[in-house]
Design an enzyme around this catalytic site. Sequence first.
Site, short mmCIF file in Angstrom:
data_model
loop_
_atom_site.label_atom_id
_atom_site.label_comp_id
_atom_site.label_asym_id
_atom_site.label_seq_id
_atom_site.Cartn_x
_atom_site.Cartn_y
_atom_site.Cartn_z
CD GLU A 47 -2.95 1.25 2.20
OE1 GLU A 47 -3.72 2.23 2.25
OE2 GLU A 47 -3.05 0.27 2.96
CD GLU B 118 1.84 8.09 4.80
OE1 GLU B 118 2.36 9.18 4.46
OE2 GLU B 118 0.81 7.62 4.28
CG ASP C 60 10.13 8.88 -2.64
OD1 ASP C 60 8.99 8.54 -3.00
OD2 ASP C 60 10.94 9.43 -3.40
CG ASP D 92 -1.73 15.60 -3.00
OD1 ASP D 92 -2.52 16.19 -3.78
OD2 ASP D 92 -1.08 16.19 -2.12
CE LYS E 178 -3.24 25.91 -6.34
NZ LYS E 178 -2.43 26.86 -5.53
CG ASP F 231 -11.96 12.57 -3.45
OD1 ASP F 231 -10.80 12.67 -3.93
OD2 ASP F 231 -12.29 13.18 -2.42
CB THR G 156 -9.87 5.97 3.32
OG1 THR G 156 -10.23 6.91 2.30
CG2 THR G 156 -9.50 4.64 2.67
CG PHE H 93 -7.83 11.26 2.38
CD1 PHE H 93 -7.58 12.62 2.39
CD2 PHE H 93 -6.89 10.43 2.96
CE1 PHE H 93 -6.43 13.15 2.94
CE2 PHE H 93 -5.73 10.93 3.52
CZ PHE H 93 -5.50 12.30 3.51
CD GLU H 94 -14.51 5.51 0.06
OE1 GLU H 94 -15.32 5.01 -0.74
OE2 GLU H 94 -13.69 4.85 0.71
#
Length: 241
Positions: free
Chosen positions: A64, A89, A116, A139, A143, A175, A210, A212-213
């Site tokens: 993941e 992470e 990373d 992420d 932009k 999303d 999650t 963020f979801e």
Amino acid sequence: MNNSDETEPLQLRQVRTYVLRSGRMTEAQKRDYAILSARWCLPFQKTIINFTDVFENVFPTFVEIGFGMGRATAVIAAENPEKNYLGIEVHRAGVGRLLGEIENRCLTNIRIIEHDALEVLEYMIPDNSVAGFHVFFPDPWPKKRHHKRRLMQNPRTQLLARKLAYGGYIYMATDWEPYGEEAFIELTETPGLESMYEGFAPHQDWRPETRFEEKGKRENREIFELMFRKTMPEDESDGAE
């Protein structure tokens, strides 16, 4: 001599797909990190690891990328004890939180690398070894000038494909519709990968919701899911027949 094709992958890898933010850790996260990281975290090194040695079993290993606070990671691992999970992470608060989940749930099938992800894949993960990649709500870098930071684009998708075992999958959820559409194109154009569905994938019931979801749904954003599988090389698949 024009060597732009040779240098482009390196240049893209040097562009970070994340920004380190100085998020505060709770006292519990600090404690769990201090006590548990030595047991469950692997140090970054420029040496290929062996999943059998790391997990002390021969179960398939799923990776993941960017597990956030690790809630979904812990739930999936708890429900699938016959599978291994390597979480990558960069944010220490999330690492501390997942370490606490590992302890509270008595999990033994999770390992963490705090580094990373692209460098971890390049230097530590064997080719043709990963049963599946989970990339949940990366992420989107909305932009235009930041699009180069998006994870799901070539040649980064080629790196993911190289590390996948044959038949292994990449599962992404977002999303952000423009990112989902772009990722679908980039993955489709990655040699050796094919979509497991004609378009976006249906929701996979085994994936927990999650944070963020939840936020995206509160803001009335649709969830887009993609699943791509690594195919056998044509010469090998023909021989199998």
